[in-house]
Design a protein around this motif. Structure first.
Motif, PDB file in Angstrom:
ATOM      1  N   MET A   2     124.846 134.782  46.896  1.00 46.39           N
ATOM      2  CA  MET A   2     124.455 135.466  45.628  1.00 46.39           C
ATOM      3  C   MET A   2     123.175 135.263  45.279  1.00 46.39           C
ATOM      4  O   MET A   2     122.445 134.141  45.481  1.00 46.39           O
ATOM      5  CB  MET A   2     125.296 135.150  44.574  1.00 46.39           C
ATOM      6  CG  MET A   2     125.459 135.491  43.141  1.00 46.39           C
ATOM      7  SD  MET A   2     126.623 134.738  42.323  1.00 46.39           S
ATOM      8  CE  MET A   2     126.276 135.513  40.678  1.00 46.39           C
ATOM      9  N   THR A   3     122.407 136.349  44.539  1.00 51.81           N
ATOM     10  CA  THR A   3     121.161 136.098  44.331  1.00 51.81           C
ATOM     11  C   THR A   3     120.871 136.093  42.924  1.00 51.81           C
ATOM     12  O   THR A   3     121.880 136.701  42.130  1.00 51.81           O
ATOM     13  CB  THR A   3     120.105 137.220  44.811  1.00 51.81           C
ATOM     14  OG1 THR A   3     120.701 138.537  44.359  1.00 51.81           O
ATOM     15  CG2 THR A   3     120.161 137.254  46.392  1.00 51.81           C
ATOM     16  N   GLU A   8     117.752 136.214  34.792  1.00 55.12           N
ATOM     17  CA  GLU A   8     118.874 135.421  34.803  1.00 55.12           C
ATOM     18  C   GLU A   8     118.525 133.931  34.910  1.00 55.12           C
ATOM     19  O   GLU A   8     118.969 133.031  34.157  1.00 55.12           O
ATOM     20  CB  GLU A   8     119.988 135.694  35.653  1.00 55.12           C
ATOM     21  CG  GLU A   8     120.590 136.996  35.573  1.00 55.12           C
ATOM     22  CD  GLU A   8     121.457 137.481  36.647  1.00 55.12           C
ATOM     23  OE1 GLU A   8     121.022 137.021  37.889  1.00 55.12           O
ATOM     24  OE2 GLU A   8     122.182 138.158  36.663  1.00 55.12           O
ATOM     25  N   PHE A   9     117.714 133.499  35.694  1.00 56.80           N
ATOM     26  CA  PHE A   9     117.172 132.110  35.742  1.00 56.80           C
ATOM     27  C   PHE A   9     116.453 131.788  34.376  1.00 56.80           C
ATOM     28  O   PHE A   9     116.547 130.638  34.051  1.00 56.80           O
ATOM     29  CB  PHE A   9     116.081 131.930  36.864  1.00 56.80           C
ATOM     30  CG  PHE A   9     115.488 130.682  36.914  1.00 56.80           C
ATOM     31  CD1 PHE A   9     116.370 129.844  37.751  1.00 56.80           C
ATOM     32  CD2 PHE A   9     114.300 130.496  36.900  1.00 56.80           C
ATOM     33  CE1 PHE A   9     115.864 128.541  38.142  1.00 56.80           C
ATOM     34  CE2 PHE A   9     113.751 129.132  36.866  1.00 56.80           C
ATOM     35  CZ  PHE A   9     114.718 128.265  37.661  1.00 56.80           C
ATOM     36  N   GLY A  10     115.792 132.545  33.794  1.00 58.57           N
ATOM     37  CA  GLY A  10     115.026 132.144  32.717  1.00 58.57           C
ATOM     38  C   GLY A  10     116.162 131.902  31.509  1.00 58.57           C
ATOM     39  O   GLY A  10     115.935 131.153  30.624  1.00 58.57           O
ATOM     40  N   ALA A  12     119.236 131.012  31.913  1.00 62.10           N
ATOM     41  CA  ALA A  12     119.869 129.730  32.383  1.00 62.10           C
ATOM     42  C   ALA A  12     119.190 128.707  32.075  1.00 62.10           C
ATOM     43  O   ALA A  12     119.522 127.455  31.419  1.00 62.10           O
ATOM     44  CB  ALA A  12     120.252 129.808  34.018  1.00 62.10           C
ATOM     45  N   VAL A  13     117.644 128.576  32.273  1.00 63.32           N
ATOM     46  CA  VAL A  13     116.800 127.458  31.648  1.00 63.32           C
ATOM     47  C   VAL A  13     116.798 127.476  30.248  1.00 63.32           C
ATOM     48  O   VAL A  13     116.805 125.998  29.541  1.00 63.32           O
ATOM     49  CB  VAL A  13     115.362 127.645  32.485  1.00 63.32           C
ATOM     50  CG1 VAL A  13     114.528 126.765  31.988  1.00 63.32           C
ATOM     51  CG2 VAL A  13     115.361 127.640  33.693  1.00 63.32           C
ATOM     52  N   ALA A  14     116.741 128.435  29.614  1.00 68.69           N
ATOM     53  CA  ALA A  14     116.734 128.367  28.109  1.00 68.69           C
ATOM     54  C   ALA A  14     118.077 127.771  27.654  1.00 68.69           C
ATOM     55  O   ALA A  14     117.986 126.940  26.784  1.00 68.69           O
ATOM     56  CB  ALA A  14     116.747 130.060  27.567  1.00 68.69           C
ATOM     57  N   ARG A  15     119.129 128.089  28.102  1.00 64.91           N
ATOM     58  CA  ARG A  15     120.715 127.491  27.903  1.00 64.91           C
ATOM     59  C   ARG A  15     120.519 125.843  28.018  1.00 64.91           C
ATOM     60  O   ARG A  15     120.855 125.268  27.456  1.00 64.91           O
ATOM     61  CB  ARG A  15     121.625 128.292  28.576  1.00 64.91           C
ATOM     62  CG  ARG A  15     122.143 129.361  27.977  1.00 64.91           C
ATOM     63  CD  ARG A  15     123.480 129.800  28.726  1.00 64.91           C
ATOM     64  NE  ARG A  15     123.585 129.765  30.062  1.00 64.91           N
ATOM     65  CZ  ARG A  15     123.130 130.709  30.584  1.00 64.91           C
ATOM     66  NH1 ARG A  15     122.921 132.088  30.159  1.00 64.91           N
ATOM     67  NH2 ARG A  15     123.235 130.720  31.980  1.00 64.91           N
TER      68      ARG A  15
END
Length: 73
Positions: A2-3, A8-10, A12-15
């Motif tokens: 899975m990529t 999405e990464f941003g 996740a980091v914010a959460r």
């Protein structure tokens, strides 16, 4: 496999950053915690010293040492 995209990464980091206030990771103790630990250790050492140097314990320890020194080999 899975990529994950940059967006999405941003998110996740914010959460994770938002949860940082609720779930903080500490690497060690602060000075006040060290001070309380030292005070507790000194108190325990003092209590142990008082117990070991009391009359009954001292007599028992002396009896053990005398018995060990007078043993036949």
């Amino acid at each position: 496999m899975m990529t994950i995209t940059g967006r999405e990464f941003g998110r996740a980091v914010a959460r994770l950053r938002g949860a940082g206030g609720r779930c903080r990771l500490d690497a060690g103790m602060v000075t006040s915690e060290y001070a309380m630990g030292i005070i507790a250790a000194v108190g325990f050492a003092l209590l142990l010293y008082e117990v070991v140097t009391s009359g009954q314990v001292r007599a028992e320890l002396q009896a053990i040492v005398k018995k060990a020194l007078s043993a036949r080999m």
